[in-house]
Design a protein around this motif. Structure first.
Motif, short mmCIF file in Angstrom:
data_model
loop_
_atom_site.label_atom_id
_atom_site.label_comp_id
_atom_site.label_asym_id
_atom_site.label_seq_id
_atom_site.Cartn_x
_atom_site.Cartn_y
_atom_site.Cartn_z
N VAL A 90 -2.83 -2.74 10.22
CA VAL A 90 -1.65 -2.48 11.02
C VAL A 90 -0.41 -2.75 10.19
CG1 VAL A 90 -0.54 -2.96 13.23
CG2 VAL A 90 -2.93 -3.47 12.95
N ALA A 91 0.54 -1.81 10.21
CA ALA A 91 1.84 -2.01 9.58
C ALA A 91 2.78 -2.52 10.66
CB ALA A 91 2.36 -0.73 8.98
N VAL A 92 3.32 -3.73 10.49
CA VAL A 92 4.20 -4.34 11.47
C VAL A 92 5.62 -4.38 10.90
CG1 VAL A 92 4.67 -6.42 12.83
CG2 VAL A 92 2.31 -5.74 12.37
N ARG A 93 6.55 -3.76 11.61
CA ARG A 93 7.95 -3.72 11.19
C ARG A 93 8.69 -4.91 11.79
NH1 ARG A 93 10.65 -1.31 7.33
NH2 ARG A 93 9.47 0.59 7.69
N THR A 94 9.20 -5.78 10.92
CA THR A 94 9.99 -6.95 11.34
C THR A 94 11.38 -6.79 10.73
OG1 THR A 94 9.20 -8.21 9.46
CG2 THR A 94 8.03 -8.51 11.52
N GLY A 95 12.29 -6.22 11.50
CA GLY A 95 13.65 -5.98 10.99
C GLY A 95 13.61 -4.94 9.90
N GLU A 96 13.97 -5.32 8.68
CA GLU A 96 13.99 -4.41 7.54
C GLU A 96 12.68 -4.39 6.77
OE1 GLU A 96 16.48 -2.29 6.61
OE2 GLU A 96 17.35 -2.86 8.53
N SER A 97 11.83 -5.39 6.97
CA SER A 97 10.60 -5.47 6.16
C SER A 97 9.39 -4.93 6.91
CB SER A 97 10.35 -6.92 5.74
OG SER A 97 10.05 -7.70 6.85
N LEU A 98 8.44 -4.47 6.13
CA LEU A 98 7.19 -3.94 6.66
C LEU A 98 6.05 -4.82 6.14
CD1 LEU A 98 6.01 -1.52 8.29
CD2 LEU A 98 5.57 -0.46 6.09
N THR A 99 5.26 -5.38 7.06
CA THR A 99 4.15 -6.25 6.69
C THR A 99 2.85 -5.60 7.12
OG1 THR A 99 5.55 -8.19 7.06
CG2 THR A 99 3.18 -8.56 6.99
N TRP A 100 1.90 -5.51 6.19
CA TRP A 100 0.58 -4.99 6.51
C TRP A 100 -0.33 -6.16 6.87
CZ3 TRP A 100 -1.26 -0.29 7.46
CH2 TRP A 100 -0.49 0.80 7.07
N ALA A 101 -1.05 -5.98 7.98
CA ALA A 101 -2.00 -7.00 8.43
C ALA A 101 -3.32 -6.32 8.75
CB ALA A 101 -1.47 -7.71 9.67
N VAL A 102 -4.40 -7.07 8.60
CA VAL A 102 -5.72 -6.57 8.96
C VAL A 102 -6.32 -7.53 9.97
CG1 VAL A 102 -6.91 -7.70 7.04
CG2 VAL A 102 -7.94 -5.70 8.10
N THR A 103 -7.00 -6.96 10.96
CA THR A 103 -7.61 -7.77 12.01
C THR A 103 -8.99 -7.21 12.34
OG1 THR A 103 -7.25 -8.76 14.18
CG2 THR A 103 -6.63 -6.46 13.94
N VAL A 104 -9.81 -8.04 12.91
CA VAL A 104 -11.14 -7.61 13.34
C VAL A 104 -10.99 -6.91 14.68
CG1 VAL A 104 -13.43 -8.39 14.01
CG2 VAL A 104 -12.25 -9.50 12.12
N GLY A 105 -11.66 -5.78 14.81
CA GLY A 105 -11.62 -5.05 16.08
C GLY A 105 -10.46 -4.08 16.14
N ASP A 106 -10.03 -3.80 17.35
CA ASP A 106 -8.97 -2.83 17.59
C ASP A 106 -7.61 -3.50 17.57
OD1 ASP A 106 -8.11 -0.26 18.00
OD2 ASP A 106 -8.39 -0.29 20.17
N ALA A 107 -6.56 -2.72 17.38
CA ALA A 107 -5.20 -3.22 17.38
C ALA A 107 -4.37 -2.32 18.30
CB ALA A 107 -4.63 -3.21 15.97
#
Length: 146
Positions: A90-107
């Protein structure tokens, strides 16, 4: 004739049942003792094939780094979602930055406000399933921020 055959059955079953009452527990105890000896021998021997470094090398979670910044949850909107088998990137947009996260299962789908609880991060993580390298990837729990 019926009396004779039933008498033979009664006589022959008595010693057999006494033997069974003795042999079954003895057999069970023997099997248990053999398993105990084998397990004790295996646990006592140092393993040549897998040492602590080899175990960490095969497990991506064993190589994560976690600092004080990872203790704070990451809150933002899902911008992109990439399913990859039992994991979801999942790419999560926090203000100006983009953080990629991975999780188990669905998002959650794109546009959903989420909160990511980080378990650690890895630099230059390559996903074979996606054939993509992430410069900085957060491993964590992604949940809706309602």
């Amino acid at each position: 004739m019926t009396l004779v055959s039933s008498a033979r059955v009664a006589r022959s079953s008595a010693p057999r049942s006494a033997r069974r009452r003795f042999v079954k527990p003895l057999l069970g105890l023997t099997v248990f003792a053999a398993l105990f000896v084998v397990l004790a021998w295996r646990l006592d021997r140092p393993s040549v094939a897998a040492g602590p470094l080899d175990a960490a090398a095969g497990n991506p979670l064993g190589q994560l780094s976690r600092d004080a910044a990872d203790r704070a949850p990451i809150a933002g909107l899902v911008e992109e979602r990439l399913p990859a088998g039992s994991y979801t990137y999942v790419a999560v947009r926090t203000g100006e930055s983009l953080t990629w996260a991975v999780t188990v299962g669905d998002a959650p789908p794109p546009g959903t406000p989420v909160q990511v609880r980080s378990m650690g991060r890895k630099a230059n993580f390559h996903s074979r399933r996606l054939a993509r390298t992430f410069p900085d990837l957060v491993f964590g729990i992604v949940s809706r921020a309602d």
